[in-house]
Design an enzyme around this catalytic site. Sequence first.
Site, PDB file in Angstrom:
ATOM      1  N   SER A  64      -3.341   5.191   3.280  1.00 13.48           N
ATOM      2  CA  SER A  64      -2.786   3.841   3.190  1.00 13.48           C
ATOM      3  C   SER A  64      -2.760   3.350   1.743  1.00 13.48           C
ATOM      4  CB  SER A  64      -3.578   2.895   4.100  1.00 13.48           C
ATOM      5  OG  SER A  64      -2.937   1.646   4.215  1.00 13.48           O
ATOM      6  N   ASP A 123       2.820  -1.684   1.306  1.00 13.07           N
ATOM      7  CA  ASP A 123       1.798  -0.813   0.748  1.00 13.07           C
ATOM      8  C   ASP A 123       2.298   0.630   0.875  1.00 13.07           C
ATOM      9  OD1 ASP A 123       1.369  -0.290   3.452  1.00 13.07           O
ATOM     10  OD2 ASP A 123      -0.808  -0.319   3.293  1.00 13.07           O
ATOM     11  N   ASP A 174       1.885   3.360   2.627  1.00  6.39           N
ATOM     12  CA  ASP A 174       2.309   3.970   3.890  1.00  6.39           C
ATOM     13  C   ASP A 174       3.106   3.003   4.752  1.00  6.39           C
ATOM     14  OD1 ASP A 174       0.111   2.375   4.673  1.00  6.39           O
ATOM     15  OD2 ASP A 174      -0.393   3.735   6.314  1.00  6.39           O
ATOM     16  N   ASP A 178       2.545   0.203   6.299  1.00  7.84           N
ATOM     17  CA  ASP A 178       2.077  -0.510   7.486  1.00  7.84           C
ATOM     18  C   ASP A 178       1.650  -1.941   7.159  1.00  7.84           C
ATOM     19  OD1 ASP A 178      -0.317   0.055   6.199  1.00  7.84           O
ATOM     20  OD2 ASP A 178      -1.336   0.837   7.981  1.00  7.84           O
TER      21      ASP A 178
END
Length: 542
Positions: free
Chosen positions: A163, A311, A313, A315
């Site tokens: 992430s 961000d 990734d 999500d």
Amino acid sequence: MGLDPALRDAAMRWIADDPDPASRTALQTLLVDAMTEGATTTVGSAGSAPDALADALSGPLRFGTAGLRGPVRAGPAGMNVAVVRRATAGLAAWLVARGARGRTVVVGRDARHGSAAFARETAGVLAAAGFAVHVLPGPAPTPVLAFAVQQRGAAAGVQITASHNPPQDNGYKVYLGEGVSDAPGAQLVAPADAEIEAAIGAAPAAVSIPTDGPTTVDDPTEEYLDRVAGLGTATTVLRIALTPMHGVGGATAVHALARCGFTDVHVVGEQAAPDPDFPTVAFPNPEEPGATDLLLALAAEQDADLAIALDPDADRCALGVPTPAGWRMLTGDETGVLLGDHLLRGRTGLVATTVVSSSMLAKVAAAHGAPSAETLTGFKWIVRAGPGLVYGYEEALGYCVDPEAVRDKDGIGAAVVAADLAAGLKAAGRTLLDHLDGLSRTHGVHRTVGISLRMAPEQRDAVVARLAAAPPEGWSADRPAPDVLRLRRDRMRVVVRPSGTEPKLKAYLEVVEPPTEDLDAARARADARMTALREEITTLIG
């Protein structure tokens, strides 16, 4: 003083069982350095090779509710091929024990260091264990993987991602599907996490785990985009500045916005392509100071209506807005309340947030005649808030805007909903800040601030226990969870809890002023009270 023989033997066993030549060589080099230095240096010296070796062997990485996360390095305490193989073998064994052999498992990845290799290992182990493995082609946003778990009726999904962690980290995130989870497509919760961790501990040496088996390349992106297209419509021309923050969400986000008619999108060039080193930011997290500087500069240059930061990734999603004093980022709570109010104008159902997020969402829901719920932190709990969930958010920039399709936070879906809201307001001659002002006049000014203090685990646990045993004068206290303390007093709330991923103690502060037409005065009072509260709580927790 020589190297501890137990440490030396543990290193040699791990080297013998490691199937990856690169990490074997790295640990061998570290072992040689430690043996050489250990003969002449006191073990425990700052930066010593023996200490570095002990750290690399201090694992295993703990398998928590989001799976694994740690630095990419050799040894059981790092993310590497051997650790990923054994983690996947444990997950496979757990699924087989629940009758899922032969079912679909979806595997995806981001563009971090090691992600491609870790995804190949994951797919290979699962295929060899008898699962129908669907591999997403190339780097993909985490919400697309979460969508695929439900869309494909999979038993599980694995996304290789860390992430918004620093560039040296990577991770292994697990979603459980129909038949093995009470919330198919969601992150796992206890006792599954502990059961899988035990299965990993019982897995054989990585070098002996089979990795050969057929896999299928499966790209659900078009289906995901079709679903996201239902979340918004460009009722007027809206100019958007966007950054994927060197991550994997840029192209998918631009396509998603275009499907809804938002075609005037300007992407931060320096951050557009995936780059595992995240060279333009200190930390690839939109919450971090300075992380969105390039985005806000582009928004100002292009005279944009809305700025969107994902961000790495994709999500999480952060929004930036123009003000008379220049551009600023909205807080996670400001965005969460705005999106919740907007969605409740077209949906009926439950909305949820966490005990550390703003209490304003519950008031907004009540005004719409909708039920609301508070959960513990994390989307593993938000998506399990109750039947009929239509929206959930947490203050850390996470928004679940379409729980039927993506049972987790989805930065791209949230970006589309935000653009839909901003376009509708623009068509009416208003802005997101105007709308936020209206909500504050109706429900009161809500100020939220977070405090994070680095502490050893035993120290932070002692602070929570001390405050729970003897709450400060004038405060009432309750425990939403054994490690969480909530204090309330005179339209103020403080939630104290240990971080689940770092040696930190976190405190979440909220101050509320009653509804009023004089927002300037109310905000000034709230700010003054928050300053005093922050000083009080910082002193209390030391």
